[in-house]
Design an enzyme around this catalytic site. Structure first.
Site, PDB file in Angstrom:
ATOM      1  N   THR A 156      34.095  26.705  -4.820  1.00 39.04           N
ATOM      2  CA  THR A 156      33.432  27.811  -4.114  1.00 39.04           C
ATOM      3  C   THR A 156      31.925  27.637  -4.311  1.00 39.04           C
ATOM      4  O   THR A 156      31.291  26.879  -3.602  1.00 39.04           O
ATOM      5  CB  THR A 156      33.929  29.185  -4.594  1.00 39.04           C
ATOM      6  OG1 THR A 156      33.907  29.236  -6.028  1.00 39.04           O
ATOM      7  CG2 THR A 156      35.345  29.448  -4.119  1.00 39.04           C
ATOM      8  N   LYS A 182      37.824  24.663 -11.111  1.00 42.41           N
ATOM      9  CA  LYS A 182      36.708  25.160 -10.329  1.00 42.41           C
ATOM     10  C   LYS A 182      36.211  26.451 -10.979  1.00 42.41           C
ATOM     11  O   LYS A 182      36.958  27.177 -11.632  1.00 42.41           O
ATOM     12  CB  LYS A 182      37.079  25.402  -8.866  1.00 42.41           C
ATOM     13  CG  LYS A 182      38.130  26.455  -8.581  1.00 42.41           C
ATOM     14  CD  LYS A 182      37.688  27.896  -8.622  1.00 42.41           C
ATOM     15  CE  LYS A 182      36.463  28.150  -7.759  1.00 42.41           C
ATOM     16  NZ  LYS A 182      36.073  29.620  -7.889  1.00 42.41           N
ATOM     17  N   THR A 193      36.025  33.899 -11.308  1.00 43.55           N
ATOM     18  CA  THR A 193      36.814  33.245 -10.264  1.00 43.55           C
ATOM     19  C   THR A 193      36.901  31.786 -10.604  1.00 43.55           C
ATOM     20  O   THR A 193      36.254  30.953 -10.013  1.00 43.55           O
ATOM     21  CB  THR A 193      36.114  33.478  -8.927  1.00 43.55           C
ATOM     22  OG1 THR A 193      36.056  34.807  -8.675  1.00 43.55           O
ATOM     23  CG2 THR A 193      36.623  32.696  -7.794  1.00 43.55           C
ATOM     24  N   GLU A 280      26.358  29.035 -12.535  1.00 39.56           N
ATOM     25  CA  GLU A 280      25.408  29.343 -11.466  1.00 39.56           C
ATOM     26  C   GLU A 280      23.983  29.448 -12.012  1.00 39.56           C
ATOM     27  O   GLU A 280      23.652  30.364 -12.767  1.00 39.56           O
ATOM     28  CB  GLU A 280      25.829  30.637 -10.769  1.00 39.56           C
ATOM     29  CG  GLU A 280      27.111  30.458  -9.980  1.00 39.56           C
ATOM     30  CD  GLU A 280      27.721  31.751  -9.479  1.00 39.56           C
ATOM     31  OE1 GLU A 280      28.541  31.682  -8.558  1.00 39.56           O
ATOM     32  OE2 GLU A 280      27.384  32.823 -10.019  1.00 39.56           O
ATOM     33  N   ASN A 404      24.114  35.143  -6.746  1.00 38.44           N
ATOM     34  CA  ASN A 404      25.041  36.251  -6.667  1.00 38.44           C
ATOM     35  C   ASN A 404      24.552  37.373  -5.762  1.00 38.44           C
ATOM     36  O   ASN A 404      25.363  38.123  -5.199  1.00 38.44           O
ATOM     37  CB  ASN A 404      25.350  36.775  -8.075  1.00 38.44           C
ATOM     38  CG  ASN A 404      26.319  35.856  -8.788  1.00 38.44           C
ATOM     39  OD1 ASN A 404      27.514  35.900  -8.539  1.00 38.44           O
ATOM     40  ND2 ASN A 404      25.802  34.986  -9.646  1.00 38.44           N
ATOM     41  N   SER A 409      26.415  36.248   1.986  1.00 39.94           N
ATOM     42  CA  SER A 409      25.574  35.997   3.173  1.00 39.94           C
ATOM     43  C   SER A 409      25.960  34.692   3.871  1.00 39.94           C
ATOM     44  O   SER A 409      26.444  33.773   3.244  1.00 39.94           O
ATOM     45  CB  SER A 409      24.110  35.919   2.764  1.00 39.94           C
ATOM     46  OG  SER A 409      23.722  37.122   2.134  1.00 39.94           O
TER      47      SER A 409
END
Length: 409
Positions: A156, A182, A193, A280, A404, A409
């Site tokens: 993702t 992942k 996730t 991230e 995040n 978007s």
């Protein structure tokens, strides 16, 4: 950029006898993206899994639990990205079951022999018709060598695919282990996730698989955190195809069982740590080691208090040796009778705190030297006993907020 992590070389990923993998573009959320993956298992495989403890768990998690508990032999796994099918109520459950029914029909299986997984945006209806339409292409693509494609197909917000292989000698035979994972945000697995799939050709009794998956998760995926958020979809599946020549493993306590577990754990930890390295916006990979606790559980309390602290994580991002933040986190970790005068703190080789206070020989330049590194070990000695435990985390950067804030978007 991930911290000391690169995409896997497909040639280095070992096929596991009894597993074929196919990947397709179903357009679940975006066009021209690998977003549908199937793992096809030969008859006779043993399968176990552990899942999120988030009470608001996703529909596929609920269906996976049902199918594993049904007693049916698992023969296929289907994973879609782009949509988590979480927060979708009864409709989400119908869609997860419809996915299983469609794949089972194509493979001439029972729906209970299929495990569904979803990852992506929460609280949006699963476009199940696109997934069903993409299944024939995924099946047609199935090949034993497609582990790298699968690692890419389940991504993702990951910036690189995550996959590792190993060989080991167990029960008088060579066995193969290959896995993919992942995850990059909304990461603090509490299992059960993130998604993780680990396969071996070793011969393992089905009755051991749930316990094996739990013990492997406890030593790997349950020791990592990026932002302290436990996802609605966390899942970790262990597959044994029973096609190697080893003496069958019927206990995890014997020498063969321990050797097998150690080999599997080595790959599981690589997969778990890869998630942190690709956190991230991460720029630092941080090992938090707590020694000298009375129990491993209280060591984890202290480790997670440090690893979850936004103040600690932002200090690491800035390479700012504001190390009182680490002591404060240890202090509020919930160890009620903690004696602060027995605390020692180290950054790699730098002894920062001794007996609860700043060590006279400590110089801030030394702390800053360590904090500028891409990989850092924080070690705290509690002075209470002989227990220890370790957690892996990353820093918290401007990029984490940007990713995040713009995720939908």
């Amino acid at each position: 950029m991930p911290v000391n992590l690169s995409a896997p070389d497909p040639a280095q990923l070992q096929p596991v006898a009894g597993v074929r993998i196919g990947v397709a573009e179903a357009g679940v959320r975006k066009a021209n993206r690998k977003d549908l993956t199937v793992l096809l298992l030969d008859d006779g495989a043993s399968v176990g899994g552990v899942f999120t403890r988030n009470r608001f768990c996703a529909a596929p998690v609920q269906v996976c639990r049902e199918h594993l508990d049904s007693g049916q032999a698992i023969r296929a796994i289907v994973v879609n990205t782009g949509n988590a099918n979480a927060g979708t109520g009864e409709e989400g459950l119908r869609h997860a079951r419809q996915t299983c029914e469609a794949l089972a029909g194509l493979l001439q299986l029972q729906p209970e022999q299929v495990l569904p997984f979803s990852t992506g945006v929460i609280m949006e209806p699963l476009p199940v018709e696109r997934i069903v339409a993409g299944l024939p292409a995924a099946i047609a693509d199935a090949d034993a060598s497609h582990w790298a494609r699968a690692a890419e197909g389940i991504m993702t917000t990951d910036t690189v695919p995550k996959a590792f292989s190993a060989r080991a000698r167990v029960g008088g035979a060579d066995i193969t282990i290959t896995g993919i994972s992942k995850g990059a945000g909304m990461i603090r697995p509490n299992m059960a996730t993130m998604l993780g799939f680990l396969a071996t050709d070793a011969r393992i009794d089905q009755s051991l698989m749930k316990q094996l998956a739990l013990e492997l998760a406890e030593g790997s995926f349950n020791r990592v955190t990026i932002d302290g958020d436990t996802s609605t979809n966390d899942s970790f599946i262990v597959i044994a195809t029973n096609q190697a020549g080893n003496a069958p493993i019927t206990s995890l306590d014997g020498a063969d069982g321990q050797a097998l577990k150690a080999a599997l754990l080595g790959v599981a930890r690589q997969l778990a740590q890869a998630i942190v390295r690709d956190g991230e916006g991460a720029t630092k990979f941080i090992t938090v080691q707590i020694d000298g606790g009375r129990t491993a559980a209280e060591c984890r309390q202290a480790a997670y208090a440090i690893a979850h602290s936004p103040l600690v994580k932002t200090a690491f991002f800035a390479s700012d040796p504001n190390l009182g933040r680490i002591l404060a986190a240890v202090g509020y970790a919930g160890i009620e009778d903690l004696d602060q005068t027995r605390i020692d703190l180290f950054l790699d080789d730098v002894h920062v705190v001794e007996g609860g206070g700043r060590r006279p020989s400590y110089r801030e330049d030394d702390g800053q030297r360590v904090m500028k590194q891409a990989e850092i070990t924080v070690r705290v000695k509690l002075g209470r006993g002989e227990a220890s435990d370790t957690v892996w985390t990353c820093d918290l950067s401007h990029e984490y907020v940007s990713i995040n804030a713009d995720y939908r978007s």
